[in-house]
Design an enzyme around this catalytic site. Structure first.
Site, PDB file in Angstrom:
ATOM      1  N   ASP A  19       0.706  -1.150   0.064  1.00 29.95           N
ATOM      2  CA  ASP A  19       0.082   0.063   0.065  1.00 29.95           C
ATOM      3  C   ASP A  19       0.905   1.314   0.010  1.00 29.95           C
ATOM      4  O   ASP A  19       0.616   2.352  -0.579  1.00 29.95           O
ATOM      5  CB  ASP A  19      -0.984  -0.035   1.194  1.00 29.95           C
ATOM      6  CG  ASP A  19      -2.409   0.913   1.088  1.00 29.95           C
ATOM      7  OD1 ASP A  19      -2.145   1.701   0.290  1.00 29.95           O
ATOM      8  OD2 ASP A  19      -3.106   0.579   1.840  1.00 29.95           O
ATOM      9  N   HIS A 213      -6.318   4.575   6.937  1.00 30.11           N
ATOM     10  CA  HIS A 213      -5.486   5.627   6.516  1.00 30.11           C
ATOM     11  C   HIS A 213      -5.620   6.809   7.269  1.00 30.11           C
ATOM     12  O   HIS A 213      -6.826   7.093   7.999  1.00 30.11           O
ATOM     13  CB  HIS A 213      -5.969   5.701   4.883  1.00 30.11           C
ATOM     14  CG  HIS A 213      -5.629   4.508   4.062  1.00 30.11           C
ATOM     15  ND1 HIS A 213      -4.486   4.886   3.098  1.00 30.11           N
ATOM     16  CD2 HIS A 213      -6.075   3.513   3.859  1.00 30.11           C
ATOM     17  CE1 HIS A 213      -4.084   3.702   2.363  1.00 30.11           C
ATOM     18  NE2 HIS A 213      -5.264   2.934   2.789  1.00 30.11           N
ATOM     19  N   CYS A 244      -4.262   5.023  -2.531  1.00 30.33           N
ATOM     20  CA  CYS A 244      -4.792   3.923  -3.654  1.00 30.33           C
ATOM     21  C   CYS A 244      -4.976   4.638  -4.685  1.00 30.33           C
ATOM     22  O   CYS A 244      -5.841   5.785  -4.782  1.00 30.33           O
ATOM     23  CB  CYS A 244      -6.225   3.290  -3.069  1.00 30.33           C
ATOM     24  SG  CYS A 244      -6.953   2.263  -4.143  1.00 30.33           S
TER      25      CYS A 244
HETATM   26  P1  HMG Z   1     -10.031  -5.368 -15.571  1.00 30.04           P
HETATM   27  O1  HMG Z   1      -9.436  -4.568 -16.766  1.00 30.04           O
HETATM   28  O2  HMG Z   1     -11.351  -5.291 -14.955  1.00 30.04           O
HETATM   29  O3  HMG Z   1     -10.118  -6.710 -16.203  1.00 30.04           O
HETATM   30  O4  HMG Z   1      -9.098  -5.864 -14.537  1.00 30.04           O
HETATM   31  P2  HMG Z   1      -9.453  -7.748 -17.278  1.00 30.04           P
HETATM   32  O5  HMG Z   1      -9.469  -9.020 -16.887  1.00 30.04           O
HETATM   33  O6  HMG Z   1     -10.024  -7.404 -18.525  1.00 30.04           O
HETATM   34  O7  HMG Z   1      -7.933  -7.238 -17.288  1.00 30.04           O
HETATM   35  C1  HMG Z   1      -7.437  -6.206 -17.900  1.00 30.04           C
HETATM   36  C2  HMG Z   1      -5.912  -6.248 -18.061  1.00 30.04           C
HETATM   37  O8  HMG Z   1      -5.270  -6.647 -17.049  1.00 30.04           O
HETATM   38  C3  HMG Z   1      -5.463  -7.248 -19.163  1.00 30.04           C
HETATM   39  O9  HMG Z   1      -4.544  -6.777 -19.714  1.00 30.04           O
HETATM   40  C4  HMG Z   1      -5.273  -8.481 -18.370  1.00 30.04           C
HETATM   41  O10 HMG Z   1      -4.769  -9.479 -19.195  1.00 30.04           O
HETATM   42  C5  HMG Z   1      -4.631  -7.854 -17.347  1.00 30.04           C
HETATM   43  P3  HMG Z   1      -4.394  -5.955 -21.066  1.00 30.04           P
HETATM   44  O11 HMG Z   1      -4.861  -7.010 -22.075  1.00 30.04           O
HETATM   45  O12 HMG Z   1      -5.076  -4.868 -20.791  1.00 30.04           O
HETATM   46  O13 HMG Z   1      -2.823  -5.696 -21.266  1.00 30.04           O
HETATM   47  N1  HMG Z   1      -4.632  -8.642 -15.862  1.00 30.04           N
HETATM   48  C6  HMG Z   1      -3.565  -9.109 -15.192  1.00 30.04           C
HETATM   49  N2  HMG Z   1      -2.268  -8.907 -15.342  1.00 30.04           N
HETATM   50  C7  HMG Z   1      -1.502  -9.291 -14.465  1.00 30.04           C
HETATM   51  N3  HMG Z   1      -2.069  -9.816 -13.487  1.00 30.04           N
HETATM   52  C8  HMG Z   1      -3.396 -10.251 -12.981  1.00 30.04           C
HETATM   53  C9  HMG Z   1      -4.396  -9.586 -13.909  1.00 30.04           C
HETATM   54  N4  HMG Z   1      -5.567  -9.651 -14.153  1.00 30.04           N
HETATM   55  C10 HMG Z   1      -5.751  -9.203 -15.353  1.00 30.04           C
HETATM   56  N5  HMG Z   1      -3.848 -10.706 -11.996  1.00 30.04           N
HETATM   57  C11 HMG Z   1      -8.177  -6.046 -12.419  1.00 30.04           C
HETATM   58  C12 HMG Z   1      -9.262  -6.342 -13.111  1.00 30.04           C
HETATM   59  C13 HMG Z   1      -8.725  -6.552 -10.921  1.00 30.04           C
HETATM   60  C14 HMG Z   1      -6.927  -7.177 -12.848  1.00 30.04           C
HETATM   61  C15 HMG Z   1      -7.642  -4.667 -12.394  1.00 30.04           C
HETATM   62  O14 HMG Z   1      -8.739  -3.920 -12.217  1.00 30.04           O
HETATM   63  C16 HMG Z   1      -6.571  -4.356 -11.485  1.00 30.04           C
HETATM   64  O15 HMG Z   1      -5.365  -5.122 -11.593  1.00 30.04           O
HETATM   65  N6  HMG Z   1      -6.996  -3.368 -10.366  1.00 30.04           N
HETATM   66  C17 HMG Z   1      -5.807  -2.894  -9.611  1.00 30.04           C
HETATM   67  C18 HMG Z   1      -6.595  -2.794  -8.310  1.00 30.04           C
HETATM   68  C19 HMG Z   1      -5.572  -2.480  -7.238  1.00 30.04           C
HETATM   69  O16 HMG Z   1      -4.473  -3.014  -7.158  1.00 30.04           O
HETATM   70  N7  HMG Z   1      -5.803  -1.585  -6.432  1.00 30.04           N
HETATM   71  C20 HMG Z   1      -5.044  -1.167  -5.335  1.00 30.04           C
HETATM   72  C21 HMG Z   1      -5.106  -2.110  -3.914  1.00 30.04           C
HETATM   73  S1  HMG Z   1      -6.540  -2.001  -3.242  1.00 30.04           S
HETATM   74  C22 HMG Z   1      -6.333  -1.037  -1.858  1.00 30.04           C
HETATM   75  O17 HMG Z   1      -5.387  -0.290  -1.978  1.00 30.04           O
HETATM   76  C23 HMG Z   1      -7.154  -0.651  -0.804  1.00 30.04           C
HETATM   77  C24 HMG Z   1      -6.641  -1.456   0.523  1.00 30.04           C
HETATM   78  O18 HMG Z   1      -5.403  -1.068   0.808  1.00 30.04           O
HETATM   79  C25 HMG Z   1      -7.479  -1.504   1.869  1.00 30.04           C
HETATM   80  C26 HMG Z   1      -8.094  -0.031   2.124  1.00 30.04           C
HETATM   81  O19 HMG Z   1      -7.306   0.910   2.040  1.00 30.04           O
HETATM   82  O20 HMG Z   1      -9.282  -0.002   2.106  1.00 30.04           O
HETATM   83  C27 HMG Z   1      -6.249  -3.056   0.223  1.00 30.04           C
HETATM   84 MG    MG Z   2      -4.898   0.892   2.048  1.00 36.08          MG
END
Ligand code: HMG
Ligand code: MG
Length: 313
Positions: A19, A213, A244
């Site tokens: 994070d 946060h 985020c």
């Molecule tokens: P999507 O666009 O909805 O779905 O992504 P998709 O399946 O069409 O995938 C899009 C692209 O990602 C494609 O590649 C896939 O191949 C690739 P492109 O054809 O565009 O080149 N892809 C992947 N590549 C590598 N590893 C994978 C993977 N899956 C798909 N696993 C997805 C859906 C969830 C993948 C996307 O929306 C994503 O990666 N989001 C990132 C979310 C993230 O990391 N957010 C931050 C963390 S959460 C947070 O911070 C909150 C937390 O701290 C708690 C809080 O504070 O409340 C935890």
């Molecule tokens: Mg967080």
């Protein structure tokens, strides 16, 4: 602090490498991330959320997840959970040597759709096979409920919504649910309200973690509210970094150094050593090229035996 029937040891779940860095625009070298993790280990931290196996286009800062996780030192009693949104991420995590994962959804569809491109319901359906496979591999599993107090797109979130999602994650087999105050809007009364709902719903508070946060400076106060309600696992980021990419307005996480100072002062055991946490905090602040934002990072700790600051550079 005494809470009837609760263990007075607290788990600090370090999220600095994940994070803390995920929203940084300046690329951080894999070698610097590895060094950061080594310093966190040296400081006594034992649960270090290392990175995310998500879309590298979504979170470019963590595109080196495969290389980083494989390069981390394996030590007994140390856990490196990684964020996994789908089976593809699970496969990558497995290849890199993961043994612990966190799936992540939210209390609100609006945030889940921005963050992971799915509604909450779809995300829970997606996680089922991911968690089953991880269980089959004998891995530890966490489930996040982001926007548990407030959503950047829809505003106030009622505790029932967050608790319902947490209940489903527990049914799907996670070992722990973590409520995230993604944009840092909670105050202690809201934390007490949420944890009262947790208890009323029969969810086990010993399997609940809290992730604050510190956007508005309330994180330490919110931890105290969590402790009083029996929670014994808190997320924190050494150096107070964090945010985020899909949560406009999110600022840094609760700083690990602030949490450690609080827990030491309350006489609660946790295993981390403040001067060494501060060393790791100064390292990452040097890498990022900006001063530490945390209060304890700036002032150091305080040695009650001598009246002097502790752990300053
Ligand atoms: P999507 O666009 O909805 O779905 O992504 P998709 O399946 O069409 O995938 C899009 C692209 O990602 C494609 O590649 C896939 O191949 C690739 P492109 O054809 O565009 O080149 N892809 C992947 N590549 C590598 N590893 C994978 C993977 N899956 C798909 N696993 C997805 C859906 C969830 C993948 C996307 O929306 C994503 O990666 N989001 C990132 C979310 C993230 O990391 N957010 C931050 C963390 S959460 C947070 O911070 C909150 C937390 O701290 C708690 C809080 O504070 O409340 C935890
Ligand atoms: Mg967080």
């Amino acid at each position: 602090m005494t809470v009837a029937g609760a263990e007075d040891r607290v788990r600090i779940y370090e999220v600095g490498p994940r994070d803390g860095l995920q929203n940084e625009a300046r690329p951080v070298a894999t070698a610097d991330k590895r060094r950061f993790v080594q310093l966190l280990l040296a400081a006594g931290l034992r649960e270090i959320e290392a990175t995310s196996f998500v879309s590298p286009r979504g979170v470019p800062q963590l595109a080196d997840a495969d290389e980083l996780l494989a390069a981390l030192p394996r030590e007994p009693g140390v856990r490196y959970p990684v964020l996994v949104p789908n089976l593809r991420g699970l496969g990558r995590a497995e290849a890199a040597g993961a043994r612990a994962i966190a799936v992540f959804t939210a209390a609100t569809d609006a945030f889940a759709e921005h963050n992971i491109g799915m509604t909450v319901e779809t995300s829970l359906r997606t996680f089922g096979p991911v968690l089953d496979r991880a269980a089959g591999l004998g891995w530890w599993r966490r489930g996040y409920v982001s926007t548990a107090f407030g959503c950047p797109y829809t505003g106030r979130v009622e505790p029932d919504r967050a608790v319902r999602v947490a209940a489903t994650l527990l049914e799907l087999g996670v070992d722990e649910v973590c409520f995230g105050d993604t944009i840092g809007v909670a105050v202690p009364a809201r934390v007490r309200e949420l944890l009262a709902r947790v208890r009323d719903s029969g969810l086990p508070v010993e399997r609940v973690a809290l992730h604050f946060h510190d956007t508005r400076g309330m994180a330490v106060a919110n931890v105290v509210a969590g402790l009083e309600a029996g929670v014994r696992c808190f997320d924190a980021s050494t150096g107070g970094t964090g945010g985020c990419p899909y949560a406009p307005g999110a600022a840094g996480n609760l700083a690990t150094e602030d949490l450690v100072y609080l827990l030491d002062g309350l006489g609660l055991a946790h295993g981390a050593m403040l001067p060494l946490v501060l060393e790791a905090a100064r390292f990452i602040s040097g890498v990022l090229g900006r001063p530490l934002a945390s209060k304890v990072g700036q002032a150091g700790g305080w040695d009650p035996a001598t009246g002097q600051p502790l752990g300053r550079a």
